[in-house]
Scaffold this motif. Structure first.
Motif, PDB file in Angstrom:
ATOM      1  N   PRO A 198       0.828  -1.230   0.000  1.00  0.00           N
ATOM      2  CA  PRO A 198       0.000   0.000   0.000  1.00  0.00           C
ATOM      3  C   PRO A 198       0.854   1.269   0.000  1.00  0.00           C
ATOM      4  CG  PRO A 198      -0.902  -1.589   1.544  1.00  0.00           C
ATOM      5  CD  PRO A 198       0.417  -2.146   1.108  1.00  0.00           C
ATOM      6  N   ASP A 199       1.968   1.263   0.748  1.00  0.00           N
ATOM      7  CA  ASP A 199       2.841   2.439   0.771  1.00  0.00           C
ATOM      8  C   ASP A 199       3.463   2.673  -0.599  1.00  0.00           C
ATOM      9  OD1 ASP A 199       2.307   2.972   3.398  1.00  0.00           O
ATOM     10  OD2 ASP A 199       4.158   2.094   4.185  1.00  0.00           O
ATOM     11  N   ARG A 200       3.903   1.588  -1.234  1.00  0.00           N
ATOM     12  CA  ARG A 200       4.500   1.733  -2.568  1.00  0.00           C
ATOM     13  C   ARG A 200       3.474   2.257  -3.568  1.00  0.00           C
ATOM     14  NH1 ARG A 200       6.888  -3.441  -1.520  1.00  0.00           N
ATOM     15  NH2 ARG A 200       5.419  -4.409  -2.984  1.00  0.00           N
ATOM     16  N   ASN A 201       2.270   1.702  -3.507  1.00  0.00           N
ATOM     17  CA  ASN A 201       1.220   2.138  -4.439  1.00  0.00           C
ATOM     18  C   ASN A 201       0.891   3.616  -4.252  1.00  0.00           C
ATOM     19  OD1 ASN A 201       1.090  -0.439  -5.459  1.00  0.00           O
ATOM     20  ND2 ASN A 201      -0.766  -1.011  -4.335  1.00  0.00           N
ATOM     21  N   ALA A 202       0.867   4.063  -3.007  1.00  0.00           N
ATOM     22  CA  ALA A 202       0.572   5.472  -2.732  1.00  0.00           C
ATOM     23  C   ALA A 202       1.644   6.374  -3.338  1.00  0.00           C
ATOM     24  CB  ALA A 202       0.460   5.697  -1.226  1.00  0.00           C
ATOM     25  N   VAL A 203       2.915   5.970  -3.232  1.00  0.00           N
ATOM     26  CA  VAL A 203       4.007   6.761  -3.806  1.00  0.00           C
ATOM     27  C   VAL A 203       3.890   6.783  -5.322  1.00  0.00           C
ATOM     28  CG1 VAL A 203       6.506   6.853  -4.170  1.00  0.00           C
ATOM     29  CG2 VAL A 203       5.593   6.401  -1.888  1.00  0.00           C
ATOM     30  N   LEU A 204       3.639   5.631  -5.931  1.00  0.00           N
ATOM     31  CA  LEU A 204       3.516   5.565  -7.391  1.00  0.00           C
ATOM     32  C   LEU A 204       2.382   6.465  -7.885  1.00  0.00           C
ATOM     33  CD1 LEU A 204       3.980   1.712  -7.916  1.00  0.00           C
ATOM     34  CD2 LEU A 204       5.651   3.509  -8.434  1.00  0.00           C
ATOM     35  N   ASP A 205       1.251   6.431  -7.196  1.00  0.00           N
ATOM     36  CA  ASP A 205       0.116   7.262  -7.600  1.00  0.00           C
ATOM     37  C   ASP A 205       0.440   8.745  -7.450  1.00  0.00           C
ATOM     38  OD1 ASP A 205      -1.359   5.017  -8.177  1.00  0.00           O
ATOM     39  OD2 ASP A 205      -2.397   4.965  -6.239  1.00  0.00           O
ATOM     40  N   GLU A 206       1.115   9.087  -6.369  1.00  0.00           N
ATOM     41  CA  GLU A 206       1.459  10.490  -6.159  1.00  0.00           C
ATOM     42  C   GLU A 206       2.465  10.962  -7.199  1.00  0.00           C
ATOM     43  OE1 GLU A 206       2.670  13.571  -2.558  1.00  0.00           O
ATOM     44  OE2 GLU A 206       2.864  11.419  -2.243  1.00  0.00           O
ATOM     45  N   LEU A 207       3.439  10.117  -7.514  1.00  0.00           N
ATOM     46  CA  LEU A 207       4.412  10.466  -8.540  1.00  0.00           C
ATOM     47  C   LEU A 207       3.716  10.789  -9.865  1.00  0.00           C
ATOM     48  CD1 LEU A 207       7.359   7.934  -8.024  1.00  0.00           C
ATOM     49  CD2 LEU A 207       7.585  10.421  -8.186  1.00  0.00           C
ATOM     50  N   ARG A 208       2.747   9.977 -10.232  1.00  0.00           N
ATOM     51  CA  ARG A 208       2.063  10.191 -11.518  1.00  0.00           C
ATOM     52  C   ARG A 208       1.282  11.501 -11.547  1.00  0.00           C
ATOM     53  NH1 ARG A 208       0.490   4.604 -10.501  1.00  0.00           N
ATOM     54  NH2 ARG A 208       1.900   3.196 -11.653  1.00  0.00           N
ATOM     55  N   SER A 209       1.003  12.066 -10.374  1.00  0.00           N
ATOM     56  CA  SER A 209       0.252  13.324 -10.321  1.00  0.00           C
ATOM     57  C   SER A 209       1.145  14.543 -10.515  1.00  0.00           C
ATOM     58  CB  SER A 209      -0.474  13.449  -8.975  1.00  0.00           C
ATOM     59  OG  SER A 209       0.436  13.727  -7.916  1.00  0.00           O
ATOM     60  N   PHE A 210       2.475  14.366 -10.421  1.00  0.00           N
ATOM     61  CA  PHE A 210       3.386  15.500 -10.534  1.00  0.00           C
ATOM     62  C   PHE A 210       3.441  15.988 -11.986  1.00  0.00           C
ATOM     63  CE2 PHE A 210       6.113  13.799  -6.765  1.00  0.00           C
ATOM     64  CZ  PHE A 210       5.154  14.271  -5.871  1.00  0.00           C
ATOM     65  N   GLU A 211       3.412  17.301 -12.139  1.00  0.00           N
ATOM     66  CA  GLU A 211       3.370  17.886 -13.481  1.00  0.00           C
ATOM     67  C   GLU A 211       4.606  17.529 -14.298  1.00  0.00           C
ATOM     68  OE1 GLU A 211       1.624  19.522 -16.606  1.00  0.00           O
ATOM     69  OE2 GLU A 211       0.694  19.250 -14.635  1.00  0.00           O
ATOM     70  N   PHE A 212       5.792  17.573 -13.674  1.00  0.00           N
ATOM     71  CA  PHE A 212       6.997  17.229 -14.411  1.00  0.00           C
ATOM     72  C   PHE A 212       7.003  15.768 -14.851  1.00  0.00           C
ATOM     73  CE2 PHE A 212       9.741  20.816 -12.468  1.00  0.00           C
ATOM     74  CZ  PHE A 212       9.498  21.622 -13.571  1.00  0.00           C
ATOM     75  N   VAL A 213       6.433  14.883 -14.033  1.00  0.00           N
ATOM     76  CA  VAL A 213       6.348  13.471 -14.416  1.00  0.00           C
ATOM     77  C   VAL A 213       5.465  13.322 -15.652  1.00  0.00           C
ATOM     78  CG1 VAL A 213       5.520  11.183 -13.710  1.00  0.00           C
ATOM     79  CG2 VAL A 213       6.802  12.608 -12.103  1.00  0.00           C
ATOM     80  N   LYS A 214       4.362  14.054 -15.671  1.00  0.00           N
ATOM     81  CA  LYS A 214       3.474  14.009 -16.839  1.00  0.00           C
ATOM     82  C   LYS A 214       4.196  14.523 -18.084  1.00  0.00           C
ATOM     83  CE  LYS A 214      -0.665  14.893 -14.021  1.00  0.00           C
ATOM     84  NZ  LYS A 214      -1.744  15.870 -13.725  1.00  0.00           N
ATOM     85  N   GLN A 215       4.906  15.640 -17.939  1.00  0.00           N
ATOM     86  CA  GLN A 215       5.586  16.239 -19.085  1.00  0.00           C
ATOM     87  C   GLN A 215       6.748  15.389 -19.586  1.00  0.00           C
ATOM     88  OE1 GLN A 215       6.697  20.323 -18.323  1.00  0.00           O
ATOM     89  NE2 GLN A 215       4.769  20.759 -17.287  1.00  0.00           N
TER      90      GLN A 215
END
Length: 329
Positions: free
Chosen positions: A281-298
């Protein structure tokens, strides 16, 4: 005490094993116009006592501050507020100065009157023995460097990130700034403190000489995963790019370089998280949060050119599929 030429600021936290060697490397220098400011950041081991012992032995040279633990950024700022030297050097308490470092910096400053002198380092092991690891040079050779070139290197490499690889004129530091909102940052705080100084400085000199000894050991921050590190990296990256914009370097090519490097950092953080073997669950939360970062999207469109090996590019491609089950598999 007369105004010293150098103030050497040493944040101290839980380093009783390495602190004596660190301090002896300063005291053994062949240039002695300096003060040492030890900032004990709430150590629970014998580090605070070691600080006091050295202050008692060298009262004209060593000053000690004991404070509650708030992290390295806070500790360095506390040291800066006490510093009176013309130039500031930073030294991590598990590292050492190379023989003759201060004298070499003094000669360079006297000859060039540079605001900032940057230099190389070499790695040592837990026992202080050189590892033989070669650290690339930030620039081809020693000499003056233009500010634009400094920020272009900051854009594409981490070779200029550390505070301890710079000797800076004291007036460049804004000691009155409120930085408490960044005290929780434990990765990238060096760059966060370096960027304003580099931006304000007008003259730079690069020494392609190994003047600092960086100790590699299992307790080093680079060898451990810290929860929330992905947030720290994102905050620092946003500030980093703000300075790229201020320098007029916000071109499509530079943005591509930045996002490619950022993507590599994201994947390295993901790797470290999985090595840490935390809960799913902790890993999944980090992965989901990472995908929300604007630079990650770009950065997604730069996956094929980000410099990662093919297998790792495949891993981050899976990350972008928003399927945490595949990532965990």
């Amino acid at each position: 005490m007369e105004t010293p030429f150098f103030s050497i600021i040493i944040p101290v936290y839980q380093v009783e094993r390495y602190l004596p060697a660190c301090l002896e490397s300063v005291l053994a220098q062949d240039f002695d116009d300096y003060e040492i400011i030890l900032v004990d950041d709430g150590s629970k081991d014998a580090s605070g006592k070691i600080c006091d012992d050295y202050c008692g032995r060298y009262p004209e040279t060593v000053r000690v501050v004991h404070k509650a633990n708030e992290g390295q950024l806070s500790a360095r700022l506390a040291g800066l507020r006490l510093a009176v030297g013309r130039y500031i050097c930073f030294l991590d308490s598990d590292d050492c100065l190379a023989e003759g470092m201060l004298g070499r910096l003094y000669e360079t400053i006297q000859g060039t009157h540079s605001d900032v002198v940057l230099f190389r380092w070499r790695c040592i092991d837990e026992n202080g023995v050189p590892t033989g690891e070669t650290i690339p040079a930030a620039f081809p050779q020693s000499g003056p460097v233009e500010k634009k070139a400094i920020f272009e290197r900051v854009l594409s490499t981490n070779l200029l990130n550390t505070l301890w690889s710079k000797c800076c004129r004291r007036e460049l530091f804004d000691v009155d700034s409120d930085q408490c909102g960044n005290y929780s940052i434990r990765n990238g705080e060096d760059l966060l403190q370096s960027l304003p100084v580099l931006y304000l400085a007008e003259s730079f000199y690069y020494l392609s000489e190994e003047l600092y000894l960086y100790r590699l050991h299992n307790a080093s921050i680079t060898h451990t995963y810290r929860k929330g590190r992905h947030r720290s990296i994102n905050v620092v990256s946003e500030v980093q790019y703000d300075y790229i914009v201020k320098m007029g370097l916000d071109t499509p090519q530079n943005r591509a370089v930045f996002l490619q490097s950022y993507l590599v950092c994201v994947w390295r953080d993901i790797e470290a998280m999985y090595r840490d073997r935390g809960t799913k669950p902790d890993r999944n939360a980090v992965l989901d949060e990472l995908r929300s970062f604007e630079f990650v999207k770009q950065a997604r469109c730069y996956l094929s050119s980000c410099g990662l090996p093919a297998q790792e590019r495949l891993g981050i491609a899976v990350f972008y599929q928003n399927d945490n089950r595949k990532m965990n598999a």
